[in-house]
Write an enzyme that holds these catalytic residues in place. Sequence first.
Site, mmCIF file in Angstrom:
data_model
loop_
_atom_site.group_PDB
_atom_site.id
_atom_site.type_symbol
_atom_site.label_atom_id
_atom_site.label_comp_id
_atom_site.label_asym_id
_atom_site.label_seq_id
_atom_site.Cartn_x
_atom_site.Cartn_y
_atom_site.Cartn_z
ATOM 1 N N THR A 15 8.139 -8.518 8.621
ATOM 2 C CA THR A 15 8.861 -8.409 9.893
ATOM 3 C C THR A 15 9.611 -9.678 10.270
ATOM 4 O O THR A 15 10.721 -9.617 10.807
ATOM 5 C CB THR A 15 7.844 -8.070 11.013
ATOM 6 O OG1 THR A 15 7.209 -6.847 10.677
ATOM 7 C CG2 THR A 15 8.505 -7.937 12.356
ATOM 8 N N ASP A 59 7.866 -5.128 2.091
ATOM 9 C CA ASP A 59 6.869 -4.934 3.140
ATOM 10 C C ASP A 59 5.550 -5.338 2.477
ATOM 11 O O ASP A 59 5.289 -4.961 1.335
ATOM 12 C CB ASP A 59 6.850 -3.449 3.529
ATOM 13 C CG ASP A 59 5.891 -3.161 4.674
ATOM 14 O OD1 ASP A 59 6.357 -2.700 5.715
ATOM 15 O OD2 ASP A 59 4.664 -3.384 4.507
ATOM 16 N N SER A 60 4.724 -6.089 3.169
ATOM 17 C CA SER A 60 3.554 -6.626 2.475
ATOM 18 C C SER A 60 2.540 -5.547 2.108
ATOM 19 O O SER A 60 1.590 -5.812 1.375
ATOM 20 C CB SER A 60 2.904 -7.758 3.268
ATOM 21 O OG SER A 60 2.126 -7.264 4.319
ATOM 22 N N SER A 61 2.725 -4.326 2.587
ATOM 23 C CA SER A 61 1.866 -3.229 2.130
ATOM 24 C C SER A 61 2.077 -2.988 0.637
ATOM 25 O O SER A 61 1.246 -2.366 -0.022
ATOM 26 C CB SER A 61 2.196 -1.938 2.884
ATOM 27 O OG SER A 61 2.241 -2.189 4.250
ATOM 28 N N THR A 91 2.483 -9.330 7.755
ATOM 29 C CA THR A 91 1.128 -9.593 8.254
ATOM 30 C C THR A 91 0.075 -8.666 7.630
ATOM 31 O O THR A 91 -1.102 -9.033 7.581
ATOM 32 C CB THR A 91 1.066 -9.429 9.789
ATOM 33 O OG1 THR A 91 1.527 -8.117 10.130
ATOM 34 C CG2 THR A 91 1.898 -10.478 10.485
ATOM 35 N N ASP A 92 0.515 -7.489 7.182
ATOM 36 C CA ASP A 92 -0.492 -6.491 6.787
ATOM 37 C C ASP A 92 -1.440 -6.977 5.694
ATOM 38 O O ASP A 92 -2.636 -6.687 5.730
ATOM 39 C CB ASP A 92 0.202 -5.192 6.340
ATOM 40 C CG ASP A 92 0.810 -4.445 7.524
ATOM 41 O OD1 ASP A 92 0.446 -4.758 8.671
ATOM 42 O OD2 ASP A 92 1.652 -3.551 7.300
ATOM 43 N N CYS A 282 -19.600 -6.594 9.478
ATOM 44 C CA CYS A 282 -19.419 -7.259 10.777
ATOM 45 C C CYS A 282 -18.286 -8.277 10.682
ATOM 46 O O CYS A 282 -18.031 -8.861 9.634
ATOM 47 C CB CYS A 282 -20.694 -7.986 11.184
ATOM 48 S SG CYS A 282 -22.053 -6.888 11.502
HETATM 49 N N1 ASP Z 1 4.388 -3.952 7.524
HETATM 50 C C1 ASP Z 1 4.792 -5.316 7.747
HETATM 51 C C2 ASP Z 1 4.348 -6.129 6.565
HETATM 52 O O1 ASP Z 1 3.187 -6.410 6.431
HETATM 53 C C3 ASP Z 1 4.230 -5.833 9.023
HETATM 54 C C4 ASP Z 1 4.539 -7.273 9.314
HETATM 55 O O2 ASP Z 1 5.304 -7.932 8.657
HETATM 56 O O3 ASP Z 1 3.973 -7.776 10.260
HETATM 57 O O4 ASP Z 1 5.160 -6.498 5.754
#
Ligand code: ASP
Length: 345
Positions: A15, A59-61, A91-92, A282
Site C-alpha cells: 500500500t 501485494d505482500s500476500s 503489511t500483510d 497466545c
Molecule cells: N495487501 C497489502 C499488502 O500486504 C496491504 C498493505 O500493504 O498494507 O501488500
Amino acid sequence: MIGTSSILLIYTGGTIGMRQDPSDGTLKPFDFSQILAEVPELGKFAVRIDTFTFDPLIDSSDVEPSLWQSLARLIKDKYDMYDGFVILHGTDTMAYSASALSFMLENLSKPVIFTGSQLPIGVPRTDGKENLVSSVEIASAKDKNGHALVPEVCIFFDSKLLRGNRSTKVSSEEFRAFRSPGYPALAEAGISIRYNQAAIRNPESWTAPFRISTALDTRVSVLKIHPGITPQVMRYLLCGEETRAVIMETYGSGNAPSKEWFLDIVKEAAGKGKVLMNVTQCLSGTVNMDLYATGKALEKAGVVSGMDITTEGALGKLFHLMGESGDNEWVKARLGDNLKGEISK
Ligand code: ASP
C-alpha cells in the site's frame, strides 16, 4: 544529495507505494526514483538515498521465500555501499519477511528496517510518510564510534521500532498495525527518537564479515490446535510425506488435548523423525510444557518447545535451520538456541 550517511530504499510493493491515479481514481504504484518529489521531507536529512524497485511489485500476500532470497542477495551486493537499508513492504506478510531475513543475514552490523503503511503515501492522512521518514532516520543513525544504533532486522510502524522476528500484525485498520508483545520496542519516535539501548542486539563483532545464508527448506506445516480437531486432519498435517516439520500452535502455555488418539498421532509423527515445534496461540507468554500434564505429555511424545517465539519467527527459524542441514535431530537441538533474539533466553 551529498551527506554523511547513505541509505538504500528498497521497494517491494504494498500500500505505501500506491498513489491515486487522477484519471480513474485507482491506486497504482508510483515511480520510486521520484521519491523526493513525493516525500520532500526526506530531502531535509543529510542522507543520500538511493532507490531500488523490485519488478514486479507485489501485494505482500504474494510473497514467497524467493523474495527473501532476492532481498538477502541485494543487501549482500550493496552492503559496503550503504549505512542502512529500508525495505518498503506490504503489511500483510511483513512480520514473516522480517523474521525470515533476520535468520538469513549473518554478522549484521547495519540496520535493515521494514516499513509500510495502512494508507497510501499520496493520501492526505497517510501514515506512510511518518513511517518512511522515521525509518530513514533510524537506518542512518550511528553512535560516536560510527556504529549503527540499531544493527538489527526491524519493523518500524506507528512510531515504534520493533524487532522483526518478535513482531506480528495485529490490526488491519488501525495505524498501529504491529506489536511485539514478547519484547520491548527497540526505539520510539516522539519529539526525538528514543533508543532503548538495553533491548538492542549488537553483533558479536563489528568487524566480522557480513554474509547471507539463502538455503531455505519450506517443508513446514502449521497446525492450529482447536476444539473439534479430527484425527484425519491431524494425521494429514503431521505425518504426510512432504512434511519435515510442524509448528503446533497450542493453547496457553503449550497445552493440547490429552486424548489417546491425539498423542498417538504426535508419537507417530515423532517416530517418523518429524520436527514438532510447540508455539503458543497466545499473543504473549511462553510455552512451558512442564506446567500441565497435557503439555508434559506432548514433551514426552517428542514435541520441542518453541518458548516465546511467534509463529512468524518459528517459520523463519525452521526454514533457515532446515535449509542449513538435512539432519532433523540437529534442527531440533538448535530450536532452543537464541539465534537472533527471537526467544527470551
Ligand atoms: N495487501 C497489502 C499488502 O500486504 C496491504 C498493505 O500493504 O498494507 O501488500
